[in-house]
Design a protein around this motif. Sequence first.
Motif, PDB file in Angstrom:
ATOM      1  N   UNK A  19       0.838  -1.208   0.000  1.00 11.73           N
ATOM      2  CA  UNK A  19       0.000   0.000   0.000  1.00 11.73           C
ATOM      3  C   UNK A  19       0.868   1.251   0.000  1.00 11.73           C
ATOM      4  N   UNK A  20       1.998   1.141   0.679  1.00 11.70           N
ATOM      5  CA  UNK A  20       2.924   2.272   0.750  1.00 11.70           C
ATOM      6  C   UNK A  20       3.414   2.664  -0.645  1.00 11.70           C
ATOM      7  N   UNK A  21       3.486   1.697  -1.549  1.00 10.87           N
ATOM      8  CA  UNK A  21       3.942   1.979  -2.922  1.00 10.87           C
ATOM      9  C   UNK A  21       2.896   2.722  -3.744  1.00 10.87           C
ATOM     10  N   UNK A  22       1.649   2.722  -3.273  1.00 12.46           N
ATOM     11  CA  UNK A  22       0.568   3.300  -4.080  1.00 12.46           C
ATOM     12  C   UNK A  22       0.564   4.820  -4.003  1.00 12.46           C
ATOM     13  N   UNK A  23       0.510   5.477  -5.170  1.00  8.32           N
ATOM     14  CA  UNK A  23       0.408   6.947  -5.147  1.00  8.32           C
ATOM     15  C   UNK A  23      -0.907   7.416  -4.532  1.00  8.32           C
ATOM     16  N   UNK A  24      -1.894   6.539  -4.445  1.00 11.18           N
ATOM     17  CA  UNK A  24      -3.183   6.936  -3.863  1.00 11.18           C
ATOM     18  C   UNK A  24      -3.104   7.079  -2.350  1.00 11.18           C
ATOM     19  N   UNK A  25      -2.137   6.367  -1.750  1.00  3.58           N
ATOM     20  CA  UNK A  25      -2.062   6.331  -0.285  1.00  3.58           C
ATOM     21  C   UNK A  25      -1.115   7.425   0.199  1.00  3.58           C
ATOM     22  N   UNK A  26      -1.682   8.411   0.885  1.00  6.20           N
ATOM     23  CA  UNK A  26      -0.837   9.508   1.366  1.00  6.20           C
ATOM     24  C   UNK A  26      -0.488   9.328   2.839  1.00  6.20           C
ATOM     25  N   UNK A  27      -1.389   8.654   3.578  1.00  3.68           N
ATOM     26  CA  UNK A  27      -1.086   8.386   4.988  1.00  3.68           C
ATOM     27  C   UNK A  27      -1.492   6.955   5.298  1.00  3.68           C
ATOM     28  N   UNK A  28      -0.624   6.263   6.031  1.00  2.91           N
ATOM     29  CA  UNK A  28      -0.882   4.855   6.335  1.00  2.91           C
ATOM     30  C   UNK A  28      -0.853   4.644   7.843  1.00  2.91           C
TER      31      UNK A  28
END
Length: 426
Positions: A19-28
């Motif tokens: 998920x960290x690789x996804x440009x959609x995810x700004x905060x995890x």
Amino acid sequence: MKVLVIGGGGREHAVCSKLKESPLVTQLLCAPGNAGIAQIARCVPEVKATDVQAIVELARKEQVDFVCVTPDDPLALGCVDALEAAGIPAFGPDARAAQMEASKIFSKNLMKKYGIPTAKSEIFDEMEAALAYLDTQQAPIVVKADGLALGKGVTVASTIEEARRAVVDMMQGGRFGKSGARVLIEECMVGREVTVLCFCDGKTLVPMPASQDHKRAYDGDRGPNTGGMGAFAPSPLYTPQLAARTEREILLPTLRAMQAEGLVFKGVLYVGLMLTDEGPKVVEYNARFGDPETQAVLPLLKSDLMEILIAVREQRLGRMQIRWSDQAAACVVLASGGYPGPYESGRAITGLEEAQAAGAVVYHAGTKRGPDGFVTAGGRVLGVTALGGTLSEAVRRAYEAAGKIHFEGMHMRSDIGSRDLERTPS
Ligand code: AMP
Ligand code: GLY
């Protein structure tokens, strides 16, 4: 998007990494998370994966845009139902669909009703009847508790006496509480086991590369069952012919059966297969990513995992192209000495950076931050995954990297994948 992942094992570390690789995810965020996950996400250790109310409160308070519910317990407890009811989009099956895993009797009845190949079995809610039935059977034979039992609700008994003890343990000893109130007694299937994880949105089912795990503690598949000592993907046993047959005889019929029963399964459907002489048969369904299979499968995913999770929830999987690397991946689990029995914790871990420098990804399963770095904090401590052009190369690299890591009492199997190294998918 602000995304919250529920869970705190090696599998969740692999999910968070993707998920960290996804440009959609700004905060995890991850609850409870673990010390390894804390390197890439903000962990909330006080929120346990089984506390549905606390999870909903956290998601609200943090105003997260999406929650990925990864482990079996919260799914069975209706975590996705509760989040969605609160207006928070969530990935995972609702409690009804999660019965595919949470009740072995539910899924067995479904397989029987829709003619999906599986072991023949009988269901008992009275101990006396179960014992009387065993007296008419021959070993080996399998006894299963109905409900979730931390992966320990199955006894593959090599004698009828052992099967009787398992029945008594489950039904009278109360070892599994409500999970053991009903048991299944089933035919023992013989063959190799393969795991097929599938993204499923209730309308479409998309298999991921097939994988294999190693459940026994010691080399040569000896010793007690564990949560998994390693995994690899793709499985050389799962040839294109077998994949086509499995899709025709098991995967699509399972999707249709769920639909006919009004289950809208959105999430990952784990199909555990036994490759018998009569063809592939279902050993079990789970309603989630497998652990440690995920640590070998997700590193091969080339598409954006976040996009897939959203498409599954919105039932748009049929319009998606999911791309996979054509490499192989192997994951070697490093466990605490004594696991799955009693083990010690708090041992200093060294060599993590060297393992990463050797080209591996190190997923944390049971670690903590000590004053001088990571220390052990669980039975399964780390999963070391490496990729390679072939399975042998992936295995060799995973072991090379695992060899750099050390903690007192460390135990790993030395034969992950080795039985199938010589095979190539044809
Ligand atoms: P489960 O919890 O259903 O995954 O079962 C755990 C393990 O028990 C499986 O991975 C198999 O190795 C074994 N097992 C379960 N059911 C059977 C069966 N009917 N025949 C042979 N082995 C089984
Ligand atoms: N690897 C087995 C499971 O996740 O249930």
